[in-house]
Design an enzyme around this catalytic site. Structure first.
Site, PDB file in Angstrom:
ATOM      1  CD  GLU A   1      -1.898   0.681   1.684  1.00 60.73           C
ATOM      2  OE1 GLU A   1      -0.941   0.701   0.889  1.00 60.73           O
ATOM      3  OE2 GLU A   1      -2.684  -0.279   1.774  1.00 60.73           O
TER       4      GLU A   1
ATOM      5  CG  HIS B   1       5.406  -0.633  -7.837  1.00 64.50           C
ATOM      6  ND1 HIS B   1       6.361  -1.588  -7.585  1.00 64.50           N
ATOM      7  CD2 HIS B   1       4.972  -0.224  -6.623  1.00 64.50           C
ATOM      8  CE1 HIS B   1       6.510  -1.732  -6.280  1.00 64.50           C
ATOM      9  NE2 HIS B   1       5.675  -0.916  -5.673  1.00 64.50           N
TER      10      HIS B   1
END
Length: 763
Positions: free
Chosen positions: A440, A542
């Site tokens: 990605e 994250h």
């Protein structure tokens, strides 16, 4: 044999005996007017179907006698033999676990294979089973291009999509692979599996790729028997879900009607081969003998439903077609059925005498092959693989020549970890034409953190490319590409996002060599941006520090570099271990250290390093900083610079510590760990992962297992997800906690009061 099996066998014989023969017809003629299907094709289909049925009956007998270990049969699904007739033996097949008839028909197309013996060797878990070596009953054959699959629901679909993608990509890039450029990938599964998110994602990925003009020669086959174990599939559901999707050619056939199955399978396979685009075939089947040998079907199905399925027995239906069309007689088919039964029974007795796996060493042999000398030679190789790689025409940075990333410095200058990874990827892409880098945002954007910046421009979009925002598809692409002759280096953008697709590593990548006795491999290096400590970009997704789900997967290499020189050398080692030994390597990159330059104070550039293309780091070897004799601080990733700063603080207390960077979390560097632990007699594990299920548990266990008798302590992050903002500091390991834990350990070990440790003179 169970009552169900006896009843099915007797019903078949009675149904065939009751058939009325039609006028004689030559077998080489069309079996009915206007059809392209010959009597010979139907006879071959019957042969495969009857063989599969007899294998099912034998498996039930062996199970009842406690000599067999597998009883999920193919009865009722024998129509899938039509797929083997429609495809070539060079077309790779990833099969549903009720694919006995397909396997028999396919194996008979390959000289030297005996599908009866091969299947029965698997049933009795014989070490001579030619695919798994007695480890699991799977339909698979390297010679017949049947890639063994487990029964995990739909987990093989992403790999199948990746393989379809990679067959064309290999042809375009000139990468040699095991399949011809016009091959079609067959992927079959059940109607219950079609509802799984993995199936939905894989089929969507295939349609999406085809919509972008990417060749996608895959035939999805849903063998729809109307029930998943005990849960019914609504009538017409499969057609409603897949029959009208743009970009997906749809076919439907009755798997209990030989003529329809053969005709439609041929049309579907031909369409995919011609258009190089995905197609979906719903093959309507029935499930006979229940889900498995232990299944009591009458507990959840009405007798009328079971009887209706028995009336549609596909083997009896094929026999009826042959007899009524005059190609065969009832006596002839019953004699052939009996002959097959005798051969299967005789073979079953023979395979029961075959040796079994009798040691742990034999069982695990294919899981983690290791040839470190060959890996080292490949890692240090400068010569490219044969033929130069295709690329976009932009200049390729030569090894040792400048290559800029984020306005970076030349390779000979000190680098950050991110720069080192970028340069190493460039060198690997330059050297070896089979390397693919994808994920990605890795292409045009160059990655969220710029780690792959410039690679697509240099090497072209066929070798460095963006994928769907779907981790299952990313890993499936890697799994398929690995089978097709590539060395894939996929990127998972964040560690937290890996967990929704972890079965592609655990259930697919890690098991393929095990279930194929090493005949198939998954050479791949999965780059994963992970861990915590990001400044200004926080929150759990994250900043994930959970690696427990990865560390317990047998055979997987888990690399975790902390600085630039190690990052470069370890990445090369992982790629070579994948290439040489077929290893599945997970390469964990600490996000917070990507662009870190300083170690002790701003501007000191203490965490930059000069990677050398001549450096190799063997899997399972640690790195030590310093020679302190009071304490060994064991850490990895972000914990290494924290431990080095803590060691400097401890020196002010007169405590001299060495810092051991594990570098490899699986397999752990046990020998180096023990040696440096014994050198000081005291070990503090500074573990940025969680206390429960963290790396420190394994480190402590390794020391105790090796007989270490010194003091061991650990300091970890909390058993918590990582929150947003300053709150993260409350749950994450830091150097203050490392220092405090070291003082406690040293105080407990010497009997000294840690509050007086500051008065201790330096040595």
């Amino acid at each position: 044999m169970t009552d169900q099996a006896v009843d099915l066998d007797e019903r078949f014989r009675a149904a065939v005996a009751a058939c009325v023969p039609g006028p004689g017809r030559p077998a080489d003629r069309a079996i009915v007017s206007g059809s392209a299907v010959t009597g010979t094709a139907c006879l071959e289909l019957f042969e495969a179907q009857a063989t599969s049925r007899q294998l099912d009956l034998a498996a039930r007998r062996l199970g009842s006698d406690r000599r067999g270990y597998y009883s999920i049969g193919s009865s009722g699904h024998e129509g899938n033999a039509a797929l083997a007739a429609a495809l070539r033996s060079t077309d790779p097949a990833l099969l549903h676990y009720r694919s006995g008839a397909f396997f028999v028909h396919r194996a008979r197309q390959v000289p030297g294979l005996d599908p009866i013996r091969d299947v029965l060797l698997g049933v009795v878990a014989a070490a001579t089973d030619p695919i798994s070596g007695g480890r699991h009953k799977v339909f698979g054959s390297a010679a017949a291009n049947v890639i063994p699959q487990t029964s995990t629901i739909a987990s093989h679909l992403p790999r199948a999509v990746g393989l379809a993608f990679a067959i064309d990509r290999a042809a375009r890039l000139g990468v040699p692979g095991p399949w011809p450029a016009d091959a079609v990938v067959l992927c079959s599964f059940g109607d219950a599996s079609a509802n799984h998110s993995t199936a939905a994602g894989a089929i969507n990925a295939a349609i999406h790729a085809a919509g972008r003009g990417i060749p996608m020669p895959i035939l999805f086959v849903c063998e729809d028997n109307g029930i998943g174990i005990s849960v019914p599939t609504p009538p017409g559901w499969i057609e409603q879900a897949f029959g009208h999707r743009p970009g997906l050619a749809y076919f439907s056939a009755d798997g209990c009607a030989a003529l329809d199955a053969l005709t439609t399978a041929d049309a579907a396979a031909g369409w995919v081969r011609q258009h190089r685009a995905p197609a979906f075939l719903r093959l309507r089947t029935v499930r006979l003998l229940g889900h498995a040998g232990s299944d009591v079907e009458t507990a959840y199905r009405r007798s009328a439903e079971i009887a209706a399925d028995l009336a549609r027995d596909p083997v009896a239906a094929t026999a009826r077609l042959l007899i009524e069309c005059g190609v065969a007689t009832p006596a002839g088919l019953l004699d052939r059925y009996a002959d097959l039964g005798r051969r299967v029974a005789e073979t079953a007795e023979l395979v029961c005498a075959e040796p079994k796996l009798t040691s742990a060493a034999a069982v695990i042999a294919p899981i983690a092959p290791s040839r470190p000398a060959l890996v080292r030679a490949d890692a240090l190789r400068t010569d490219p693989l044969p033929r130069e790689p295709a690329h976009s025409g932009h200049p390729i940075p030569r090894i040792g020549a400048p290559h800029r990333v984020n306005g970076a410095v030349a390779q000979s200058d000190p680098m950050t970890l991110a720069q080192a990874v970028n340069h190493t990827l460039a060198h690997l892409l330059e050297r070896d034409r089979d390397v693919l880098v994808f994920g990605e945002d890795v292409g045009r954007k160059g990655g969220v953190y710029g780690v792959t910046k410039g690679l697509q421009k240099t090497f072209g979009a066929r070798r460095v490319f963006d994928t769907l925002l779907d981790e299952q598809s990313v890993l499936g692409t890697a799994l398929g590409a690995a089978l097709a002759g590539f060395l894939p280096i996929p990127e998972i953008q964040y560690l937290a996002y890996l967990h929704n697709a972890a079965d592609q590593i655990r259930g697919e990548a890690a098991t393929l060599s095990f279930f194929s006795d090493g005949r198939y491999r998954n050479p791949m290096v999965v780059r994963i941006a992970g861990y915590a400590y990001q400044k200004g970009f926080g929150g759990h997704f994250h900043n994930d520090n959970s690696v427990a789900a990865l560390r317990d997967i047998p055979g997987v290499v888990l690399a975790s570099p902390s600085r630039a020189d190690d990052a470069a050398a370890m990445l090369r080692t992982c790629v070579s271990a994948a290439r040489v030994d077929g290893r599945v390597c997970l390469y964990l990159e600490p996000i917070a250290l990507y662009h870190t330059r300083d170690l002790h104070r701003p501007g000191d550039d203490g965490w930059l390093a000069r990677p050398s293309p001549a450096e190799h780091i063997e899997i399972g070897r640690a790195r030590v900083y310093g020679e302190g004799t009071d304490l060994t601080l064991v850490s990895f990733a972000n914990g290494v610079p924290m431990s080095l700063r803590a060691a400097r603080r401890l020196a002010r207390h007169g405590i001299h510590a060495r810092v051991l960077d594990l570098r490899w979390l699986a397999p752990l560097p046990a020998d180096d760990l023990l040696r440096h632990a014994r050198a000081t007699g005291r070990v503090l594990v500074a573990d940025e992962t969680r206390r429960g299920g963290g790396v420190s548990e394994a480190v402590c266990a390794a020391l105790l297992d090796a007989g270490f008798t010194g003091r061991i302590a650990r300091v970890t992050s909390e058993d918590s997800f990582v929150p947003l903002g300053p709150a993260a500091a409350t749950v994450l390991l830091d150097e203050d906690r490392i220092e405090a834990a070291a003082l406690r350990l040293l105080g407990a070990a010497t009997g000294a009061d840690p509050r007086r440790a500051e008065a201790r003179p330096s040595r």
